[in-house]
Design a protein around this motif. Structure first.
Motif, mmCIF file in Angstrom:
data_model
loop_
_atom_site.group_PDB
_atom_site.id
_atom_site.type_symbol
_atom_site.label_atom_id
_atom_site.label_comp_id
_atom_site.label_asym_id
_atom_site.label_seq_id
_atom_site.Cartn_x
_atom_site.Cartn_y
_atom_site.Cartn_z
ATOM 1 N N ASN A 76 49.098 4.781 118.591
ATOM 2 C CA ASN A 76 49.734 5.851 119.426
ATOM 3 C C ASN A 76 49.676 5.717 120.803
ATOM 4 O O ASN A 76 50.610 5.688 121.572
ATOM 5 C CB ASN A 76 49.394 7.126 118.946
ATOM 6 C CG ASN A 76 49.680 7.536 117.506
ATOM 7 O OD1 ASN A 76 50.612 7.353 117.182
ATOM 8 N ND2 ASN A 76 48.974 8.422 117.059
ATOM 9 N N TYR A 77 48.463 5.605 121.318
ATOM 10 C CA TYR A 77 48.307 5.205 122.920
ATOM 11 C C TYR A 77 48.960 3.975 123.288
ATOM 12 O O TYR A 77 49.708 3.821 124.380
ATOM 13 C CB TYR A 77 46.710 4.992 122.984
ATOM 14 C CG TYR A 77 46.312 4.757 124.483
ATOM 15 C CD1 TYR A 77 46.535 5.720 125.413
ATOM 16 C CD2 TYR A 77 45.710 3.861 124.723
ATOM 17 C CE1 TYR A 77 46.270 5.451 126.589
ATOM 18 C CE2 TYR A 77 45.290 3.376 126.212
ATOM 19 C CZ TYR A 77 45.615 4.441 126.982
ATOM 20 O OH TYR A 77 45.117 4.263 128.292
ATOM 21 N N LEU A 78 48.944 2.751 122.347
ATOM 22 C CA LEU A 78 49.602 1.656 122.766
ATOM 23 C C LEU A 78 51.082 1.813 122.903
ATOM 24 O O LEU A 78 51.919 1.224 123.709
ATOM 25 C CB LEU A 78 49.094 0.654 122.094
ATOM 26 C CG LEU A 78 49.686 -0.843 122.291
ATOM 27 C CD1 LEU A 78 49.025 -1.063 123.717
ATOM 28 C CD2 LEU A 78 49.073 -1.818 121.129
ATOM 29 N N TYR A 79 51.593 2.561 121.946
ATOM 30 C CA TYR A 79 52.881 2.877 121.685
ATOM 31 C C TYR A 79 53.462 3.527 122.959
ATOM 32 O O TYR A 79 54.778 3.025 123.438
ATOM 33 C CB TYR A 79 53.327 3.707 120.535
ATOM 34 C CG TYR A 79 54.620 3.555 120.375
ATOM 35 C CD1 TYR A 79 55.465 2.768 119.500
ATOM 36 C CD2 TYR A 79 55.593 4.841 120.681
ATOM 37 C CE1 TYR A 79 56.629 2.914 119.304
ATOM 38 C CE2 TYR A 79 56.761 5.084 120.465
ATOM 39 C CZ TYR A 79 57.420 4.130 119.714
ATOM 40 O OH TYR A 79 58.855 4.170 119.443
ATOM 41 N N ALA A 80 52.765 4.568 123.492
ATOM 42 C CA ALA A 80 53.171 5.058 124.769
ATOM 43 C C ALA A 80 53.287 4.379 125.860
ATOM 44 O O ALA A 80 54.234 4.436 126.669
ATOM 45 C CB ALA A 80 52.339 6.564 124.844
ATOM 46 N N LYS A 81 52.245 3.436 126.169
ATOM 47 C CA LYS A 81 52.081 2.344 127.275
ATOM 48 C C LYS A 81 53.443 1.346 127.151
ATOM 49 O O LYS A 81 53.909 1.145 128.137
ATOM 50 C CB LYS A 81 50.741 1.822 127.090
ATOM 51 C CG LYS A 81 49.879 2.721 127.681
ATOM 52 C CD LYS A 81 48.602 1.728 128.014
ATOM 53 C CE LYS A 81 47.463 2.560 128.985
ATOM 54 N NZ LYS A 81 46.438 1.644 129.413
#
Length: 395
Positions: A76-81
């Motif tokens: 999720n965190y990487l997807y947002a970035k």
């Protein structure tokens, strides 16, 4: 009574005394406040829920424009970035590939994202919608970063308040145990059986109501030990781990100087127990215990053999004594037989003498006849004497 003491001044004094008393009762060590741990772990759980829901919202929202990105990136965190970096997929070129590789840490994934952006099935997006999506992604990124900082803060607080419990079972699981119990003191008061099922109260009461199997673990299920254990050994290792957790919480609660030495030793004991349950390999402590038991058994065997030897010697001595007694009894019996024979011979001689004496009665009869004749004459003389006395008396 104190001079100058009025009702107003006495009321103020009483109020000040009550405040100071309550302040002293509530007073505690600031560096070892478990309330901060309870609040931080509660906030962390809430942040996890919010970040997950917000990430799902970003995925659904941006998938209208670039649906293939969801399958390539799962975090999720990487997807947002990545969403913040790409923006409009049509404007994404090879010039920004270096930044994407640095972000994704994988050149293959970066190339797959580039290829998917060129041949995407998504719809076009307006600049205003894209601005809202980017603003929302920046908020989610900031929340995840704050969550990481909160995890570091919780780790530092756990080292101050409950270092042994944190090293044994993990900072987050230990903090959840403290939060569920209400305080570290309450957790220290709980027995190991309560710590084992702490967090599974619904399942416990359901099992009691339906007379089914009670739960084997509660919050301690999230520790790494139970996950590594086999299906058959999960209940055993959870019981053992709950026992060690109760010991660690008591050490942390009542020790003056915080140290994690006990936690390291307890963790090693749980590791050894897990290894023993999985492979059957004995630990160092178990090996020492086994050696001691072997030594005890050897000593018992030696003692029993020594006792058997002493019993054998005593039995041999008894047999020799019995032989001696029998040997001494035999000559006694022979002597008795000789005595009996001699007595028998004496009896025979006495009997012969008696027979000889019995054979001599005619001589005695002659004597008796003489005595009888003399006795017959004597009463006649007595009668004559009596008659003479009577005559004298008459005269």
């Amino acid at each position: 009574m104190v001079k100058g003491l009025t009702e107003v001044s006495s009321a103020k004094a009483q109020l000040g005394l009550g405040h100071s008393y309550s302040r002293a009762k509530v007073k505690f060590n600031v560096n070892r406040a478990d309330n901060m741990i309870i609040q931080s772990i509660s906030l962390m759980d809430q942040l996890d829920k919010n970040i997950n829901t917000f990430s799902m919202r970003i995925r659904e929202w941006y998938s209208y424009h670039f649906p293939e990105l969801v399958k390539i990136i799962s975090d999720n965190y990487l997807y947002a970035k990545v969403v913040k970096l790409i923006g409009n997929r049509k404007a994404f070129t090879e010039e920004s590939m270096e930044q994407l590789e640095e972000l994704v840490m994988d050149s293959g994934k970066a190339q797959a994202i580039l290829d998917a952006s060129r041949s995407s099935m998504g719809m076009d997006i307006s600049p205003i919608d894209l601005m809202n999506i980017e603003a929302f992604t920046s908020k989610v990124i900031s929340l995840t970063e704050y969550r990481k900082g909160l995890a570091d803060y919780l780790r530092s607080k756990m080292k101050q308040v409950a270092p042994n419990l944190g090293t044994l079972i993990g900072d987050q699981v230990g903090a959840r145990l403290i939060a569920h119990a209400g305080s570290l003191t309450n957790l220290a008061k709980y027995p190991a059986s309560t710590v084992q099922i702490l967090g599974a109260e619904k399942a416990l009461f359901r099992a009691i109501k339906t007379k089914g199997n009670t739960p084997k673990y509660g919050l301690i299920f999230h520790s790494t030990f139970i996950g590594r254990a086999g299906a058959k050994n999960k209940g055993r290792i959870s019981r053992y781990l709950a026992n060690k957790c109760s010991i660690a919480s008591r050490i942390d609660c009542f020790s003056e100087i915080p140290t994690q030495v006990f936690g390291d030793h307890l963790k090693q004991q749980v590791e050894d127990r897990l290894k023993f349950l999985d492979t059957g390999e004995a630990t160092v402590v178990q090996a020492k215990v086994a050696k001691k038991e072997k030594k005890k058994k050897k000593k018992e065997k030696r003692m029993s053999s020594a006792n058997d030897d002493t019993l054998d010697t005593t039995q041999e001595a008894d047999t020799t004594q019995e032989m001696d007694v029998s040997q001494t009894e035999e000559p006694k019996k022979k002597k008795k037989k000789a005595k009996r024979k001699s007595e028998g011979e004496g009896m025979d001689t006495t009997q012969e003498m008696d027979t000889t004496q019995e054979e001599e009665p005619p001589k005695k009869k002659k004597k008796k006849t003489k005595v009888e004749a003399e006795g017959v004459d004597e009463p006649e003389e007595d009668l004559s004497k009596k008659k003479k006395k009577k005559k004298k008396n008459k005269e």
